[in-house]
Design an enzyme around this catalytic site. Structure first.
Site, mmCIF file in Angstrom:
data_model
loop_
_atom_site.group_PDB
_atom_site.id
_atom_site.type_symbol
_atom_site.label_atom_id
_atom_site.label_comp_id
_atom_site.label_asym_id
_atom_site.label_seq_id
_atom_site.Cartn_x
_atom_site.Cartn_y
_atom_site.Cartn_z
ATOM 1 C CB SER A 1 -0.882 0.000 1.243
ATOM 2 O OG SER A 1 -1.398 1.304 1.446
ATOM 3 C CG HIS B 1 -4.088 -1.622 -1.301
ATOM 4 N ND1 HIS B 1 -5.234 -2.351 -1.572
ATOM 5 C CD2 HIS B 1 -4.406 -0.811 -0.252
ATOM 6 C CE1 HIS B 1 -6.187 -2.010 -0.720
ATOM 7 N NE2 HIS B 1 -5.715 -1.065 0.090
ATOM 8 C CG ASP C 1 -5.140 2.475 1.155
ATOM 9 O OD1 ASP C 1 -6.083 1.665 1.132
ATOM 10 O OD2 ASP C 1 -3.977 2.163 1.487
ATOM 11 C CG MET D 1 -8.386 7.198 2.962
ATOM 12 S SD MET D 1 -7.510 7.210 4.522
ATOM 13 C CE MET D 1 -6.581 5.667 4.387
ATOM 14 C CG HIS E 1 -9.326 0.196 0.001
ATOM 15 N ND1 HIS E 1 -8.674 0.000 1.205
ATOM 16 C CD2 HIS E 1 -10.656 0.135 0.286
ATOM 17 C CE1 HIS E 1 -9.565 -0.160 2.162
ATOM 18 N NE2 HIS E 1 -10.769 -0.074 1.639
ATOM 19 C CG MET F 1 -11.341 3.265 2.675
ATOM 20 S SD MET F 1 -9.741 3.245 3.500
ATOM 21 C CE MET F 1 -8.680 3.327 2.065
ATOM 22 C CG MET G 1 -11.553 -2.791 5.832
ATOM 23 S SD MET G 1 -10.122 -2.268 4.867
ATOM 24 C CE MET G 1 -9.111 -1.416 6.086
ATOM 25 N N GLY H 1 -8.739 4.101 7.531
ATOM 26 C CA GLY H 1 -8.442 5.524 7.725
ATOM 27 C C GLY H 1 -6.969 5.841 7.869
ATOM 28 N N GLY I 1 -2.686 4.189 8.070
ATOM 29 C CA GLY I 1 -1.712 3.108 8.015
ATOM 30 C C GLY I 1 -1.118 2.877 9.398
ATOM 31 N N GLY I 2 -0.421 1.769 9.545
ATOM 32 C CA GLY I 2 0.340 1.512 10.766
ATOM 33 C C GLY I 2 -0.479 1.186 12.003
ATOM 34 C CG ASP J 1 -6.175 -2.778 3.596
ATOM 35 O OD1 ASP J 1 -5.075 -2.500 4.097
ATOM 36 O OD2 ASP J 1 -6.855 -1.965 2.924
ATOM 37 N N GLY J 2 -4.681 -4.215 6.640
ATOM 38 C CA GLY J 2 -4.538 -3.536 7.922
ATOM 39 C C GLY J 2 -3.745 -4.357 8.923
ATOM 40 N N GLY J 3 -2.603 -3.819 9.340
ATOM 41 C CA GLY J 3 -1.800 -4.477 10.362
ATOM 42 C C GLY J 3 -1.150 -5.776 9.913
ATOM 43 N N GLY K 1 1.259 -1.958 4.221
ATOM 44 C CA GLY K 1 1.756 -0.601 4.050
ATOM 45 C C GLY K 1 3.010 -0.372 4.875
HETATM 46 C C1 DX5 Z 1 -6.161 1.651 5.934
HETATM 47 C C2 DX5 Z 1 -5.826 1.299 4.517
HETATM 48 C C3 DX5 Z 1 -4.705 0.357 4.374
HETATM 49 C C4 DX5 Z 1 -3.391 0.817 4.931
HETATM 50 C C5 DX5 Z 1 -2.780 -0.381 5.548
HETATM 51 O O1 DX5 Z 1 -7.358 2.308 5.967
HETATM 52 O O2 DX5 Z 1 -6.936 0.767 3.833
HETATM 53 O O3 DX5 Z 1 -4.546 -0.081 3.024
HETATM 54 O O4 DX5 Z 1 -2.505 1.357 3.990
HETATM 55 O O5 DX5 Z 1 -1.673 0.012 6.236
HETATM 56 P P1 DX5 Z 1 -0.862 -0.955 7.196
HETATM 57 O O6 DX5 Z 1 -0.438 -2.123 6.387
HETATM 58 O O7 DX5 Z 1 0.274 -0.072 7.626
HETATM 59 O O8 DX5 Z 1 -1.779 -1.327 8.329
HETATM 60 ZN ZN ZN Z 2 -6.517 -0.176 1.840
#
Ligand code: DX5
Ligand code: ZN
Length: 219
Positions: A7, A32, A34, A36, A65, A67, A136, A141, A143-144, A174-176, A196
């Site tokens: 991402s 990927h 994102d 928003m 993606h 959002m 998800m 919203g 990263g990290g 997606d996420g963590g 990400g």
């Molecule tokens: C969060 C995004 C993710 C984000 C993931 O809302 O949809 O794609 O980049 O980031 P990591 O991998 O750092 O959790």
């Molecule tokens: Zn995403």
């Protein structure tokens, strides 16, 4: 086989073209991206102009993606910018079937994303039209963030259901996602891993990507 989808949310935006090339050379199948809107999620990121600006730097599949509220308003512009795939959130529109059709009419594949607390039930009458379901594993919203383990049974149930139906629909998470959680989600049945911070925030993003893929591939 597991597909890796780095991402760009955690990339160094001052040299985005280079960062995209870096992960492509490390073997990433999917990029990927994102999007928003500051309404559906409390953060703002990119628009179609950014997608267009990196399109010529890469042959990876561009996985957008969304959002955003009113996803139907953005489909044509992202298609024109070079997106291969669009995922939108089930929580953002009552016209789910119509949006899927709009994505496909633009020649792209279509996915639906579910927040951690959203049950699988809403997919029941639409699953056959989908190329991908994005589960998800954080609240969208940022990263990290920390992986939410309650989503693991949801991955397992969806995987089982798709196998029973002999469906070609893929599960993306997606996420963590990191070295530890990659193996957990892969065992639960995920096919595409978004990562990400665990890739771009590392000293060696290429090695990080390869290590996550390897961790996910160990059965
Ligand atoms: C969060 C995004 C993710 C984000 C993931 O809302 O949809 O794609 O980049 O980031 P990591 O991998 O750092 O959790
Ligand atoms: Zn995403």
């Amino acid at each position: 086989m597991i597909q890796m989808a780095p991402s760009i949310l955690s990339a160094d935006f001052s040299r985005l073209g280079e960062q995209v090339k870096l992960v492509e050379e490390a073997g990433a199948e999917v990029l990927h991206i994102d999007i928003m809107d500051g309404h559906f999620v409390p953060n703002l990121t990119f628009g179609p102009a950014l997608v267009k600006s990196i399109r010529d730097h890469s042959r990876m599949r561009f996985d957008v993606h969304l959002m955003v509220e009113k996803p139907e308003n953005f489909i044509k512009d992202f298609a024109a910018a070079g997106a291969d795939h669009i995922t939108f959130h089930l929580e953002t529109t009552p016209h789910v079937h119509r949006v899927i059709q709009q994505i496909k009419e633009q020649g792209m594949t279509a996915g639906i994303a579910l927040n951690p607390a959203t049950p699988l039930d809403g997919l029941k009458y639409i699953l056959e039209d989908l190329d991908m379901v994005l589960l998800m594993t954080v609240n969208p919203g940022y990263g990290g963030q920390k992986f939410i383990p309650h989503v693991i049974p949801k991955i397992q149930v969806l995987h089982h259901h798709l196998e029973q139906k002999q469906s070609s629909c893929l599960i993306e998470v997606d996420g963590g996602i990191n070295l530890e959680t990659a193996s957990v989600v892969a065992k639960a049945g995920a096919h595409i891993l978004v990562a990400g911070a665990a890739v771009f925030a590392q000293p060696d993003p290429q090695q990080a990507l390869k290590s996550i893929r390897q961790a996910a591939s160990v059965k």
